[in-house]
Design an enzyme around this catalytic site. Structure first.
Site, PDB file in Angstrom:
ATOM      1  N   ALA A  10       0.839  -1.192   0.000  1.00 22.43           N
ATOM      2  CA  ALA A  10       0.000   0.000   0.000  1.00 22.43           C
ATOM      3  C   ALA A  10       0.874   1.241   0.000  1.00 22.43           C
ATOM      4  CB  ALA A  10      -0.908   0.004   1.229  1.00 22.43           C
ATOM      5  N   ARG A  46      -3.513   5.789  -4.863  1.00 27.68           N
ATOM      6  CA  ARG A  46      -4.619   6.628  -5.304  1.00 27.68           C
ATOM      7  C   ARG A  46      -4.674   6.775  -6.816  1.00 27.68           C
ATOM      8  NH1 ARG A  46      -4.076  11.374  -1.008  1.00 27.68           N
ATOM      9  NH2 ARG A  46      -1.957  10.776  -1.496  1.00 27.68           N
ATOM     10  N   VAL A 134      12.881   3.440  11.657  1.00 24.80           N
ATOM     11  CA  VAL A 134      13.972   4.094  12.383  1.00 24.80           C
ATOM     12  C   VAL A 134      15.285   3.911  11.631  1.00 24.80           C
ATOM     13  CG1 VAL A 134      15.239   4.258  14.544  1.00 24.80           C
ATOM     14  CG2 VAL A 134      12.823   3.639  14.576  1.00 24.80           C
ATOM     15  N   LYS A 207      11.283   8.689  16.035  1.00 23.76           N
ATOM     16  CA  LYS A 207      12.208   7.552  15.984  1.00 23.76           C
ATOM     17  C   LYS A 207      12.760   7.248  17.368  1.00 23.76           C
ATOM     18  CE  LYS A 207      13.363   8.901  11.267  1.00 23.76           C
ATOM     19  NZ  LYS A 207      14.285   9.763  10.504  1.00 23.76           N
TER      20      LYS A 207
END
Lengths: 430, 430
Positions: A10, A46, A134, A207
């Site tokens: 996605a 999209r 991270v 992070k």
């Protein structure tokens, strides 16, 4: 070789396209290392018409990312949309709800909603992985949760935002001011048009919140962090840092003390000989201090399509091999409830730079305030004379409490001979 | 929480005692991270009377380490005896034969017999783990096999021997000669009474052989390595390196080229601004270059009880969690058969230092030989004049073939005006 791991992706921005590219270019070795092929079968984004530089032929297209979680032919989901709310959050929650392992590069989502999402994943027995969230390609999460799992971690300190590190590096190397270097960085694409997320320390704080949770084995708690960015760092402080044998870095630091866990993001002065001081430009680095291993430093690219995709695919390989690790390193029932220590309770050495009128008695006024607050000076530096004009005075302190320092700073700022708000930068061991 | 993982520990030297200490001091967090307690139940060592600084009460004692493999109450074995043959090898083979997971810190054993031992482990479906065998507490094996598993590795370069790095660091910082610094290092306990294993590059080569196998996904092949130590590194070459903006490090380098895998340990000159050049003293560091992640560097302590025990216990935690990874990163059937490239086929830039009589025509003789061998010069440096005496001449070359360079060196050495064997050090990007 076993059945392929079928992945739904996605978000087809830089990172999503990067993941497709890694899975295609290194398909053979990924299959060897994962014990089975890892095959993208579906995507969600999209805009169907945009050119993304990777072929999408043969991939099922979902307009709604959440539909990936329900696609019966998807074994694992990669959420590469971004953002702490909206479709990214909905997809991760839906994947867990559907019992489908989910990999995400989304630091904001994990920093802000990670505690609840991880609890849901654990309750459902579903893998939630976020190595890419991270320090990009640097496998710092695997290192903390697995590689250094035998250690009690005392401290973790990292350069976690490449944009800030790039700006500070250029300021130091070229002796230029913050605004000018930021404008250049924006022109070069190293900083966003709206740079506040990076330069105000928010991205680094997301992070650090995740790292602190992993290092100290407790659910992520973004609200407990103290966050300052680099807007106030000036060329003159960078120059004084050099004179003191120090360099200015934006660090995220989490440490365990007798009273609990301290987690903070702010500009620091670190000894120029310390390994982290040498990490320049867009690079990220994380120093981890364990009770048996000592100091370990990991350094590499903290952003970009390739490094981020490298981390996403490493998580998918773990899923393909069914290598499992609890989200915060241990099951929820085994997590410790170490309290958070507020910034006011921080102690450490400080750098102060005042702009004062060059007039007899000014230093006496300043040092009297510091004495009254119990602040012990380590050094004082006043270069040059310009009677009646503003000149910089630099002070460094021994170990000092943050509350005393803040109170001294307000009183110093109120002196009539102090003509600018004082600059304060905390000194760290690196 | 599940049943404990019961561990038998063979070898109670520094590392064995260190493992017992980690398992005791951090028992709570190790149990949390492993999902169950990890409990030493039996030990094997020769001398029952020696004081080891950790209590051994309640542990079953085996005089013969191999008996640990047969102890029905042992779930996993830690081999911390050392040595490529003898009881260490016998125990590892017996553990695998008995279907018992085995963790070892033994680089010599894995470098020399690892291919056969790993094949036996894979055939039996038994975990063989050796994170502690390379770079101590730095989790470089986990990083290569898992963290960076999505990448095709192009090159790996490491400072893999702390003794050599310590000696080279002190030579550079204090401008002293090799023999003197080695003697000091021996007095301080940083080098063994018989230092050849370290300073001749053998220890680094054992580690590089393992890293090369992991990086390029093929069984370990120690015999394919080219190995040189640091005995020939002289103070004068360290001084010239500084003038050239370079530093001398003993590196283990494995790289993949169009013709196959090159693996070599030898002194290198690296740019002083490169991250690995800054790794000083007893620290180890490994640079890994992946096609998507770019350059990642890991740095930390490469030896000592704490770091080594940290790695051994991390492997035990993986076993307790049943996280499995094939020994060379992929199943034997999926390994590639990339050929080894001999040292004679190496190409790269070179540093040469000659001691020549200061007499007209000498440089012309030397450069004629280099030209005849097709070696292209990048720079030439001759400091000072002492007509009729021996003076140093330093040359650096562009990309050159090793075979041509060796042949040029023999011819240069035979010149009557060249009064010492030429010094040659390969230049690397760091």
């Amino acid at each position: 070789m076993s059945a392929p791991l079928k992945v739904g992706i996605a978000g087809l921005g830089t990172v999503g396209a990067g993941v497709l590219r890694v899975l295609r270019d290194n398909a053979d070795l990924i299959a060897a290392r994962a014990g089975r092929p890892i095959v993208p079968v579906a995507v969600a984004a999209r805009d169907r018409t945009r050119e993304r530089g990777v072929p999408l032929t043969g991939l099922r297209w979902h307009d709604d990312p959440v539909a990936l979680a329900a696609d019966p032919d998807v074994d694992a989901v990669a959420e590469l949309i971004g953002g702490a709310e909206g479709p990214a959050r909905a997809l991760v929650e839906a994947s867990i709800g559907a019992g489908r392992p989910v990999v995400t590069a989304n630091k904001a989502l994990i920093a802000i909603h990670g505690a609840a999402i991880a609890a849901a994943a654990e309750a459902r027995g579903v893998t939630l992985a976020f190595e890419a969230a991270v320090a990009g390609g640097i496998p710092v999460i695997k290192t903390l949760r697995e590689g250094l799992a035998a250690n009690r971690i005392g401290r973790i300190a990292g350069i976690l935002n490449g944009t800030c590190n790039y700006i500070l590096t250029v300021m130091r190397e070229q002796g230029r001011g913050f605004d000018e270097v930021l404008a250049d960085a924006q022109a070069l694409g190293y900083a966003e048009a709206d740079p506040s997320f990076d330069i105000d320390g928010v991205d680094a704080a997301h992070k650090l919140a995740i790292l602190a949770a992993l290092a100290f084995g407790r659910p992520v708690d973004f609200s407990a962090l103290h966050v300052e960015g680099i807007r106030q760092v000036s060329a003159i402080d960078i120059a004084f840092a050099r004179e003191l044998g120090l360099r200015i870095k934006l660090l995220g630091i989490a440490s365990r003390g007798p009273r609990g866990i301290e987690a903070r993001v702010h500009p620091c002065m670190v000894p120029e000989a310390s390994p982290i001081a040498r990490v320049d430009g867009v690079f990220n680095a994380v120093v981890i201090e364990g009770d048996f291993v000592g100091r370990v430093m990991l350094e590499g690219r903290g952003a970009g399509a390739g490094p981020t995709a490298s981390a996403v695919v490493a998580d998918l390989i773990d899923i393909a091999r069914d290598r499992r690790t609890p989200v915060w390193g241990a099951a929820a029932s085994a997590l410790e409830a170490a309290p958070s220590v507020p910034m006011a309770a921080h102690t450490g050495p400080y750098y102060l730079r005042l702009m004062v009128l060059d007039r007899p008695g000014v230093i006496a006024d300043v040092t009297a305030i510091l004495r009254d607050q119990g602040v012990s000076l380590e050094s004082m530096l006043q270069r040059g004379r310009s009677p009646g004009e503003a000149v910089p005075v630099v002070l460094t302190t021994h170990e000092t409490g943050e509350a005393a320092m803040q109170s001294a700073l307000s009183r110093i700022a109120a002196l009539p001979t102090v003509v600018e708000p004082p600059a304060m930068i905390r000194i760290e061991p690196g």
